[in-house]
Enzyme design. Sequence first.
Site, PDB file in Angstrom:
ATOM      1  N   LEU A  22       0.862  -1.144  -0.075  1.00  0.00           N
ATOM      2  CA  LEU A  22       0.257  -0.108  -0.056  1.00  0.00           C
ATOM      3  C   LEU A  22       0.784   1.199   0.009  1.00  0.00           C
ATOM      4  O   LEU A  22       1.802   1.328   0.646  1.00  0.00           O
ATOM      5  CB  LEU A  22      -0.923   0.089   1.200  1.00  0.00           C
ATOM      6  N   VAL A  23       0.571   2.070  -1.015  1.00  0.00           N
ATOM      7  CA  VAL A  23       1.301   3.401  -0.978  1.00  0.00           C
ATOM      8  C   VAL A  23       0.205   4.414  -0.732  1.00  0.00           C
ATOM      9  O   VAL A  23      -0.799   4.758  -1.514  1.00  0.00           O
ATOM     10  CB  VAL A  23       1.961   3.611  -2.080  1.00  0.00           C
ATOM     11  N   THR A  24       0.123   5.316   0.632  1.00  0.00           N
ATOM     12  CA  THR A  24      -0.938   6.298   0.591  1.00  0.00           C
ATOM     13  C   THR A  24      -0.495   7.405   0.017  1.00  0.00           C
ATOM     14  O   THR A  24       0.823   7.901  -0.299  1.00  0.00           O
ATOM     15  CB  THR A  24      -0.892   6.564   1.912  1.00  0.00           C
ATOM     16  N   GLY A  29       3.287  13.085  -7.500  1.00  0.00           N
ATOM     17  CA  GLY A  29       4.409  13.554  -6.941  1.00  0.00           C
ATOM     18  C   GLY A  29       5.187  12.486  -6.512  1.00  0.00           C
ATOM     19  O   GLY A  29       5.408  11.430  -7.157  1.00  0.00           O
ATOM     20  N   TYR A 169       4.440  21.623   9.961  1.00  0.00           N
ATOM     21  CA  TYR A 169       4.927  20.645   9.214  1.00  0.00           C
ATOM     22  C   TYR A 169       6.101  20.101   9.828  1.00  0.00           C
ATOM     23  O   TYR A 169       6.344  18.826   9.906  1.00  0.00           O
ATOM     24  CB  TYR A 169       5.067  21.303   7.913  1.00  0.00           C
ATOM     25  N   ALA A 170       7.196  20.811  10.403  1.00  0.00           N
ATOM     26  CA  ALA A 170       8.418  20.334  10.969  1.00  0.00           C
ATOM     27  C   ALA A 170       8.081  19.570  12.216  1.00  0.00           C
ATOM     28  O   ALA A 170       8.618  18.488  12.528  1.00  0.00           O
ATOM     29  CB  ALA A 170       9.224  21.427  11.215  1.00  0.00           C
ATOM     30  N   SER A 172       5.437  18.003  12.830  1.00  0.00           N
ATOM     31  CA  SER A 172       4.794  16.702  12.463  1.00  0.00           C
ATOM     32  C   SER A 172       5.773  15.517  12.211  1.00  0.00           C
ATOM     33  O   SER A 172       5.438  14.669  12.291  1.00  0.00           O
ATOM     34  CB  SER A 172       3.674  16.888  11.390  1.00  0.00           C
ATOM     35  N   LYS A 173       6.477  16.238  11.372  1.00  0.00           N
ATOM     36  CA  LYS A 173       7.640  15.080  10.749  1.00  0.00           C
ATOM     37  C   LYS A 173       8.634  14.533  11.414  1.00  0.00           C
ATOM     38  O   LYS A 173       9.134  13.517  11.753  1.00  0.00           O
ATOM     39  CB  LYS A 173       8.402  15.709   9.498  1.00  0.00           C
ATOM     40  N   ILE A 202      12.245  18.026  -3.138  1.00  0.00           N
ATOM     41  CA  ILE A 202      12.046  17.074  -4.458  1.00  0.00           C
ATOM     42  C   ILE A 202      11.380  17.934  -5.521  1.00  0.00           C
ATOM     43  O   ILE A 202      10.561  18.738  -5.187  1.00  0.00           O
ATOM     44  CB  ILE A 202      11.156  16.124  -3.925  1.00  0.00           C
TER      45      ILE A 202
END
Length: 265
Positions: A22-24, A29, A169-170, A172-173, A202
């Site tokens: 599975l790839v969510t 992208g 974001y930072a 969360s990662k 990316i």
Amino acid sequence: MPDNISAPPVGELLRLRERPVLVTGASGGIGAGIAVRLAEAGATVIAHANSHPERLQPVLDACRRHGVAAHGVHGDLSDTAIVEDVLDEIDRTAGTLRGVVNNAGLQPLAPLTSMDVAEFDRVFEVNVRAVFLVTQAMSKRAIAGGVPLSIVNIASIEGEVPAPAHSHYAASKAAVIMHTRAAALELGPSGIRVNVVCPGLIDRPGLEQDWPDGVERWHRAAPLGRLGTPEDVADACLFLLSDAARWITAASLRVDGGVTANQPF
């Protein structure tokens, strides 16, 4: 787990022959690049999108051109009931999952002092809560069925090196990185490996036009002198899902052209 596991032949190390994975967040992208690369390695690909499932069709078509089965699923994976429904559908259509790439995520821009609380919460719902829910649900199923499972989470170098207007974001990662290590610790005795890939910048269509100064700074800071591609991230995921990484768990693999040896932001 036995201690005398023999190494597969070199030619088979990166093969995922008919293993359902599975790839969510696979509708574009990085996620699309991961899905197609895994199909090239022989995996049965289950591509997920939160909404607009029609956007998965080009990805599924590209996967099938490699001669493998590919299926699409959709739904908000921060919802417990939807996670179970999606996994039930996968069981019916593709069989027992052998791999999961938790790639789906949000990356909005918002200054800390003016960030909306709802926006902060939504970033954590998608970037952290969904990773937890999918990992938990899949691990329960793998343990009950006695099936080996490899989980790869997609975080970011921003989990270690934050960028302006990315505090939510930072954070969360960073949570995804630590969740990976904690999950690997608990799930390893059941034969479940959990690793995390931390991409740098990316490339995507229009990126250089949208952020020319940032791209220029990146080129100066990255020892390998270029932006990343979805395939760069996909190959790291392929490695961690494969038997080549059979004794690797709790690892954080930076895929950033070496930029974190410098200061990119």
